[in-house]
Write a protein that holds these residues in place. Structure first.
Motif, PDB file in Angstrom:
ATOM      1  N   ASN A  27      -0.886  43.360 -13.741  1.00  0.00           N
ATOM      2  CA  ASN A  27      -1.373  43.477 -12.176  1.00  0.00           C
ATOM      3  C   ASN A  27      -2.542  44.320 -12.223  1.00  0.00           C
ATOM      4  O   ASN A  27      -2.801  45.357 -12.757  1.00  0.00           O
ATOM      5  N   TRP A  66       3.106  31.248  -8.822  1.00  0.00           N
ATOM      6  CA  TRP A  66       4.164  32.028  -8.394  1.00  0.00           C
ATOM      7  C   TRP A  66       4.951  31.598  -7.246  1.00  0.00           C
ATOM      8  O   TRP A  66       6.243  31.661  -7.136  1.00  0.00           O
ATOM      9  N   SER A  67       4.287  31.251  -6.151  1.00  0.00           N
ATOM     10  CA  SER A  67       4.696  30.933  -4.731  1.00  0.00           C
ATOM     11  C   SER A  67       5.482  29.618  -4.704  1.00  0.00           C
ATOM     12  O   SER A  67       5.925  29.097  -3.781  1.00  0.00           O
ATOM     13  N   TYR A 103      -2.929  39.142 -12.634  1.00  0.00           N
ATOM     14  CA  TYR A 103      -2.391  38.766 -11.528  1.00  0.00           C
ATOM     15  C   TYR A 103      -2.399  39.585 -10.338  1.00  0.00           C
ATOM     16  O   TYR A 103      -2.613  40.823 -10.508  1.00  0.00           O
ATOM     17  N   SER A 104      -2.133  39.187  -9.112  1.00  0.00           N
ATOM     18  CA  SER A 104      -2.004  39.730  -7.746  1.00  0.00           C
ATOM     19  C   SER A 104      -3.496  40.279  -7.741  1.00  0.00           C
ATOM     20  O   SER A 104      -3.700  41.499  -7.300  1.00  0.00           O
ATOM     21  N   SER A 113      -6.289  44.736  -9.687  1.00  0.00           N
ATOM     22  CA  SER A 113      -7.137  44.225  -8.649  1.00  0.00           C
ATOM     23  C   SER A 113      -8.168  45.577  -8.196  1.00  0.00           C
ATOM     24  O   SER A 113      -7.855  46.691  -8.874  1.00  0.00           O
ATOM     25  N   GLN A 169      -2.059  40.705  -3.283  1.00  0.00           N
ATOM     26  CA  GLN A 169      -1.145  39.890  -2.532  1.00  0.00           C
ATOM     27  C   GLN A 169      -1.541  39.667  -1.171  1.00  0.00           C
ATOM     28  O   GLN A 169      -0.530  39.507  -0.183  1.00  0.00           O
ATOM     29  N   TYR A 228      10.718  35.662  -2.543  1.00  0.00           N
ATOM     30  CA  TYR A 228       9.383  36.674  -2.400  1.00  0.00           C
ATOM     31  C   TYR A 228       8.553  36.055  -1.572  1.00  0.00           C
ATOM     32  O   TYR A 228       7.905  36.552  -0.703  1.00  0.00           O
ATOM     33  N   TRP A 229       8.194  34.520  -1.705  1.00  0.00           N
ATOM     34  CA  TRP A 229       7.076  34.142  -0.844  1.00  0.00           C
ATOM     35  C   TRP A 229       7.843  33.091   0.089  1.00  0.00           C
ATOM     36  O   TRP A 229       8.991  32.766   0.071  1.00  0.00           O
ATOM     37  N   ARG A 253       6.177  41.933   1.201  1.00  0.00           N
ATOM     38  CA  ARG A 253       5.019  42.405   0.898  1.00  0.00           C
ATOM     39  C   ARG A 253       4.717  43.607   2.198  1.00  0.00           C
ATOM     40  O   ARG A 253       3.672  44.656   2.065  1.00  0.00           O
TER      41      ARG A 253
END
Length: 369
Positions: free
Chosen positions: A227, A58-59, A254-255, A229, A259, A65-66, A276
């Motif tokens: 998402n 993603w980044s 994901y994540s 975690s 993050q 965002y990143w 974030r």
């Protein structure tokens, strides 16, 4: 798999942090290869086998965002190192999307383009290397019907410089309906453009609908990427995880590190930068600290970092493939050390219990579509 492994990678897989002796470097490399191969799992009911942990891209190329809204040659080299280090350490699944780093997401360069370039360069050095690439279709409001899926997929294949992608996913539910998109996934399989298909951010109801629609054509729904975690366990609460287990659909998380919030890097006085920071505020990080401290304590018993403990917690849920985002080789090497060992059941439940006492973070609104 004709790969060359470094001592650094072996240390990531090892439970001990004692440096390896040079004389046994080749043995260490063989151990890392064996661990990675043993950790491969099938994605749902498909024939596609992937490493138990993947890398999220993603980044890569992103400036919305990143990367603190900036992309330069230094970050490009770091992403390339993350890719190569992941493969060196036996992690060969990479997840991207057409919107990551794309102009439509205010990115500097498409993540797909970078991943395609990295893969091509690696294969030139080692033609036998195995790389599993997953990407996603953006269900934009103006995209209608099954043909839009095929058209978007061909664009992704061009950027990736591939004739077939391993896993193609619908990035989020369509606003105007999903039947046409699901038909498009089936068409992609039948046309030989993909090896397996999945969805992302799908609720239990939509997941079952997609599964049944593809099943009528004899095509398995391989995965649902959501998402998930230790501190964001909505898939456990809304029936998605149970449905995945029941239907034989792999849950791609994901994540998985929230993050970065679960890595131990951040504190109430040192919160994440950029967007974030609005989620992981000083107040939230204060509430999170007891859990972080316990994660560190457990990790010390295994010779593992908090990041590796948190990722292993997800792997321990079974039928879950976490895809943390690696921005450099150091992160990629650390991620590889999350597999090849396992937390005890008591430790898994203790961490879940502690995390349950913390008010969950905000997820993504696409989950409500």
């Amino acid at each position: 798999m004709a790969l060359q492994f470094s001592n650094a990678c072996f240390s990531a897989f090892s439970r001990s942090r004692v440096p390896a002796v040079r004389a046994v470097a080749s043995e260490n490399a063989s151990a890392a290869v064996k661990t990675a191969e043993e950790e491969k799992v099938k994605l749902g009911g498909s024939d596609l086998k992937v490493t138990r942990l993947g890398i999220g891209a993603w980044s890569w190329g992103d400036t919305s965002y990143w990367n603190n809204f900036d992309w330069d040659d230094r970050k490009l080299k770091a992403a390339k190192t993350a890719f190569d280090t992941s493969i060196d350490c036996g992690i060969t699944l990479f997840d991207t999307a057409e919107v990551y780093g794309s102009p439509m997401a205010l990115g500097a360069i498409s993540s797909e383009t970078l991943l395609g370039r990295f893969t091509k360069e690696r294969k030139q050095r080692d033609p036998n290397v195995e790389v599993a690439i997953a990407t996603k279709f953006a269900a934009l409001p103006w995209r209608l019907g099954r043909q839009s899926v095929i058209s978007a997929l061909k664009g992704s294949l061009a950027r990736l410089e591939l004739s077939c992608v391993d896993l193609y996913q619908l990035h989020w539910p369509g606003i105007w309906g999903n039947q046409g998109y699901i038909d498009g996934l089936g068409d992609a399989v039948e046309q030989g453009l993909v090896k397996a298909v999945g969805v992302s951010n799908y609720s239990e109801k939509r997941l079952r609908e997609a599964y049944n629609q593809l099943k009528k054509r004899g095509i398995p729904l391989a995965s649902n990427q959501v998402n998930y975690s230790l501190i964001y366990r909505l898939p456990e609460e809304n029936g998605v995880k149970a449905a995945c287990d029941e239907l034989g659909i792999t849950l791609i998380a994901y994540s998985p590190l929230a993050q970065g919030a679960l890595t131990g890097k951040y504190t109430p006085n040192n919160t994440p930068s950029g967007p974030r920071g609005r989620i992981y505020t000083p107040e939230f990080m204060t509430r999170l600290q007891p859990l972080i401290n316990r994660i560190k304590e457990i990790g010390e018993g295994y010779g593992k970092t908090p990041t590796q403990v948190v990722l292993n917690w997800l792997v321990a849920q079974e039928n879950v493939v976490p895809i943390p985002g690696a921005r450099d080789g150091i992160q990629a090497e650390e991620f590889a050390g999350a597999v090849g060992w396992r937390l005890t059941n008591d430790e898994v439940e203790e961490l879940r219990s502690m995390a349950s006492e913390i008010k969950p973070v905000i997820g993504f609104p696409v989950e409500k579509l």
